[in-house]
Design a protein around this motif. Structure first.
Motif, mmCIF file in Angstrom:
data_model
loop_
_atom_site.group_PDB
_atom_site.id
_atom_site.type_symbol
_atom_site.label_atom_id
_atom_site.label_comp_id
_atom_site.label_asym_id
_atom_site.label_seq_id
_atom_site.Cartn_x
_atom_site.Cartn_y
_atom_site.Cartn_z
ATOM 1 N N ALA A 108 -9.171 0.423 -1.024
ATOM 2 C CA ALA A 108 -8.416 -0.689 -1.602
ATOM 3 C C ALA A 108 -9.349 -1.874 -1.844
ATOM 4 C CB ALA A 108 -7.269 -1.086 -0.684
ATOM 5 N N ARG A 116 -6.783 -0.922 3.729
ATOM 6 C CA ARG A 116 -7.603 0.294 3.791
ATOM 7 C C ARG A 116 -7.165 1.239 4.900
ATOM 8 N NH1 ARG A 116 -13.371 -2.754 2.791
ATOM 9 N NH2 ARG A 116 -12.922 -3.366 0.628
ATOM 10 N N ALA A 130 0.833 -1.205 0.000
ATOM 11 C CA ALA A 130 0.000 0.000 0.000
ATOM 12 C C ALA A 130 0.864 1.249 0.000
ATOM 13 C CB ALA A 130 -0.932 -0.017 1.204
ATOM 14 N N ALA A 170 -4.805 2.879 2.684
ATOM 15 C CA ALA A 170 -5.353 3.340 1.402
ATOM 16 C C ALA A 170 -6.843 3.036 1.360
ATOM 17 C CB ALA A 170 -4.634 2.655 0.248
ATOM 18 N N ARG A 214 -3.251 -0.563 -4.811
ATOM 19 C CA ARG A 214 -4.607 -0.394 -4.284
ATOM 20 C C ARG A 214 -5.504 -1.598 -4.570
ATOM 21 N NH1 ARG A 214 -1.860 2.614 -2.153
ATOM 22 N NH2 ARG A 214 -2.037 4.882 -1.940
#
Length: 262
Positions: free
Chosen positions: A96, A90, A65, A93, A70
Motif C-alpha cells: 500500500a 500494509r 484496505a 495490503a 491500496r
C-alpha cells in the motif's frame, strides 16, 4: 524531547506537537507540553480523546484496505506515532502507498526522519486547502493513481480550519479528484453540552496561532457533502466500527467520526 535538529522555534507551540504530547509522544518541546497540560486541566478527557482519534484512524484505514483501497492521502497527518497509516494499511495490503501531507514544518521533518527511504511513502509540506498544489507535487503524482480509488484521511484536522470559501473549495477539489469507490474519513471536535470547556479550549488554541473551530453535528455532516456515509454513519468516534463491540459513554469524547464513499 526530540534530538532531531529542526529549523523551528521550540518556544512557539505547534498544534502537531501539542497533539503528540497529548498522545504521550516525545516529538515535542516544553512550550507544547505546557499547552497540552493546560488543555488537560480544562478538559481532563483530552488525552483519551487524542488516543481515540488515532484508534479511529487505524480502524478507518483497515476498513478502506478491506474495501480494496491500496493508496492513501493523509491530510494534516501530524507527527508519526506507532501504527501509522502505511503500517496499518500494509498489515492488510502489503505494498500500500501513502502520501502524508502537513503544513507544519516540524511534522514534516519528523515524518521524513521516521520514514527514511521508504519508497512507497512520501511526506509533503503543503496546506490541505490547496488540493491542486498537493496533488500536483511529484511525490503525489508518483505514488497516487487518481484513476483508481483512494483513501482520503482528514482525521482531527478540519477543526483547525475556519469556515469559508477556501475550505469549501478544498473539500470540493478532493471530491472531484477522487475516483468512484474512494473513501473519505473525517473526525472532528464537537461542543460539549456545557460549552464552557470547549470555548476555553478554543481560546487556548487561538493563543498558539492555530484557532480551534468546534462545529456541531450538522456542520460536521456538511463536510461530507457529495459523499455517501457508510454504516454506522456519523457517530461519536469510539462508536465507529469499534474493535470490541458496542461502546458506552462515547459522547464524552466530544468527537464525531465517519467515512464517506464517492
Amino acid at each position: 524531547m526530540s534530538t532531531v535538529p529542526l529549523p523551528i522555534d521550540p518556544n512557539r507551540p505547534s498544534a502537531a506537537r501539542i497533539y503528540d504530547a497529548l498522545l504521550g509522544g516525545n516529538h515535542n518541546f516544553a512550550a507544547d507540553r505546557a499547552v497540552a497540560a493546560r488543555a488537560a486541566e480544562i478538559l481532563p478527557e483530552i488525552p483519551q480523546i487524542a488516543r481515540a482519534n488515532r484508534d479511529f484512524l487505524r480502524r478507518a484505514v483497515r476498513y478502506a484496505a478491506g474495501r480494496g483501497i491500496r493508496q492513501f492521502l493523509d491530510l494534516g497527518s501530524g507527527i508519526p506515532t506507532e501504527n501509522n497509516v502505511h503500517e496499518v494499511a500494509r498489515a492488510a495490503a502489503p505494498g500500500a502507498r501513502v502520501v502524508y501531507v502537513d503544513r507544519d514544518p516540524s511534522a514534516v521533518l519528523y515524518s521524513r526522519h521516521v520514514l527514511g527511504d521508504d519508497e512507497q511513502t512520501a511526506v509533503i509540506e503543503s496546506d490541505l486547502r490547496d488540493p491542486a498544489a498537493v496533488l500536483a507535487t511529484s511525490p503525489a503524482r508518483d505514488l497516487l493513481d487518481l484513476n483508481r480509488p483512494i483513501g482520503i484521511l482528514m482525521v482531527a484536522v478540519l477543526h483547525f480550519l475556519p469556515d469559508g470559501p477556501d475550505l469549501d473549495a478544498a473539500l470540493d477539489g478532493y471530491l472531484e479528484a477522487a475516483a468512484p469507490g474512494s473513501l473519505l474519513a473525517i473526525s472532528h471536535a464537537i461542543p460539549s453540552s456545557d460549552p464552557e470547556p470547549t470555548d476555553r479550549l478554543a481560546e487556548l488554541y487561538s493563543r498558539t496561532g492555530t484557532p480551534l473551530v468546534v462545529r456541531d453535528a450538522d456542520r460536521v455532516a456538511r463536510l461530507f457533502d457529495g459523499w455517501t456515509l457508510v454504516e454506522p454513519g456519523l457517530v461519536p468516534g469510539p462508536q465507529w466500527r469499534p474493535d470490541d463491540g458496542p461502546v458506552t459513554g462515547a459522547e464524552r469524547f466530544l468527537t464525531l467520526a465517519g467515512v464517506g464513499e464517492r
